[in-house]
Design a protein around this motif. Structure first.
Motif, short mmCIF file in Angstrom:
data_model
loop_
_atom_site.label_atom_id
_atom_site.label_comp_id
_atom_site.label_asym_id
_atom_site.label_seq_id
_atom_site.Cartn_x
_atom_site.Cartn_y
_atom_site.Cartn_z
N UNK A 65 -61.59 -28.07 25.14
CA UNK A 65 -60.32 -28.63 23.66
C UNK A 65 -60.22 -29.30 24.15
N UNK A 66 -60.21 -30.99 22.41
CA UNK A 66 -60.38 -31.76 22.83
C UNK A 66 -59.72 -32.32 21.27
N UNK A 67 -60.03 -31.69 20.19
CA UNK A 67 -58.87 -31.11 18.35
C UNK A 67 -58.58 -30.38 18.60
N UNK A 68 -57.81 -30.40 17.31
CA UNK A 68 -57.83 -29.23 16.37
C UNK A 68 -58.93 -28.75 15.44
N UNK A 69 -59.77 -27.95 15.90
CA UNK A 69 -60.69 -27.22 14.89
C UNK A 69 -60.82 -26.33 14.22
N UNK A 70 -61.02 -26.28 12.22
CA UNK A 70 -60.74 -25.17 11.59
C UNK A 70 -61.07 -25.84 9.94
N UNK A 71 -62.14 -25.42 10.34
CA UNK A 71 -62.80 -25.11 8.66
C UNK A 71 -62.66 -24.74 6.99
N UNK A 72 -60.88 -24.11 7.40
CA UNK A 72 -60.51 -23.35 6.32
C UNK A 72 -59.18 -24.30 5.86
N UNK A 73 -58.60 -23.64 4.92
CA UNK A 73 -57.48 -24.49 4.72
C UNK A 73 -56.03 -22.88 5.34
N UNK A 74 -54.86 -22.95 5.28
CA UNK A 74 -54.02 -22.35 5.04
C UNK A 74 -53.84 -22.35 4.09
N UNK A 75 -53.22 -21.60 2.95
CA UNK A 75 -52.69 -21.38 1.79
C UNK A 75 -51.23 -20.83 2.03
N UNK A 76 -49.98 -21.44 1.33
CA UNK A 76 -48.78 -20.72 1.65
C UNK A 76 -48.69 -20.50 -0.36
N UNK A 77 -47.91 -19.66 -0.40
CA UNK A 77 -47.94 -19.66 -2.01
C UNK A 77 -46.31 -19.78 -2.14
N UNK A 78 -46.08 -20.75 -3.19
CA UNK A 78 -44.95 -20.71 -3.83
C UNK A 78 -44.34 -21.28 -5.37
N UNK A 79 -43.63 -20.65 -5.65
CA UNK A 79 -43.57 -20.68 -7.65
C UNK A 79 -43.42 -21.96 -7.43
N UNK A 80 -42.73 -23.12 -6.80
CA UNK A 80 -42.60 -24.67 -6.71
C UNK A 80 -43.99 -25.38 -6.81
N UNK A 81 -43.98 -25.53 -6.88
CA UNK A 81 -45.12 -25.98 -6.37
C UNK A 81 -45.07 -27.67 -6.70
N UNK A 82 -44.82 -27.71 -8.38
CA UNK A 82 -44.24 -29.33 -8.64
C UNK A 82 -43.50 -30.41 -7.79
N UNK A 83 -42.10 -29.44 -7.75
CA UNK A 83 -41.05 -29.53 -6.80
C UNK A 83 -42.10 -30.06 -5.69
N UNK A 84 -42.19 -28.85 -5.09
CA UNK A 84 -42.59 -29.38 -3.14
C UNK A 84 -43.42 -30.11 -3.57
N UNK A 85 -45.11 -30.89 -4.53
CA UNK A 85 -45.36 -32.14 -4.60
C UNK A 85 -44.48 -32.96 -4.07
N UNK A 86 -43.59 -33.03 -5.16
CA UNK A 86 -42.16 -34.18 -5.04
C UNK A 86 -41.76 -34.83 -4.19
N UNK A 87 -41.61 -33.30 -3.14
CA UNK A 87 -41.22 -33.92 -1.59
C UNK A 87 -41.64 -34.15 -0.80
N UNK A 88 -43.53 -33.49 -0.92
CA UNK A 88 -43.96 -33.96 0.36
C UNK A 88 -45.21 -35.51 0.01
N UNK A 89 -45.33 -35.46 -0.94
CA UNK A 89 -46.45 -36.25 -1.20
C UNK A 89 -46.90 -37.75 -0.98
N UNK A 90 -45.53 -38.70 -0.47
CA UNK A 90 -44.91 -39.81 0.32
C UNK A 90 -44.80 -39.25 1.85
N UNK A 91 -44.82 -38.09 2.43
CA UNK A 91 -44.67 -37.88 3.79
C UNK A 91 -45.85 -37.76 4.39
#
Length: 126
Positions: A65-91
């Motif tokens: 092991x040298x670094x995390x390797x994952x070729x996919x994505x973890x998809x998390x469903x939320x009804x508040x996509x736009x609100x959550x985007x505003x919270x995390x986009x700069x972080x």
């Protein structure tokens, strides 16, 4: 047989930093961790993730092991996509901004501190 929900186990060599990312940026809560910070369980609402150190005694970890390797994505469903985007986009490092896709989903993607791709999504029109 009924399947309930997957619980991804993400390997990280920097456990405390990873827990801090999920708690401070994505508002998860750390449920538990061992004394040596080789394992942690985190959750937010109905989403649970397990974090494991590469040297934790689990059968699927390699000595190479040298670094995390994952070729996919973890998809998390939320009804508040736009609100959550505003919270995390700069972080967090952004993979792609919030947008509508032809396959019927509104979503955005960010990378966690290890480089795992996290996609937050909801069906368009929901």
């Amino acid at each position: 047989m009924e399947l309930i929900a997957p619980i991804p186990a993400l390997t990280t060599p920097s456990m405390k930093e990873t827990v801090d990312f999920y708690v401070s940026v994505l508002e998860f809560t750390c449920n538990a961790h061992d004394d040596q910070w080789r394992f942690a369980s985190i959750h937010k609402d109905d989403v649970t993730l397990e974090l494991v150190h590469p040297q934790a005694p689990l059968p699927y970890h390699s000595e190479l092991f040298t670094e995390p390797v994952f070729t996919g994505a973890i998809c998390i469903h939320t009804e508040q996509v736009d609100e959550f985007w505003e919270k995390v986009k700069d972080k967090a490092e952004v993979c792609f901004p919030v947008q509508d896709f032809d396959y019927g989903m509104r979503e955005f993607g960010i990378y966690d501190n290890n480089g795992y791709l996290l996609q937050f999504c909801r069906p368009i029109g929901a």
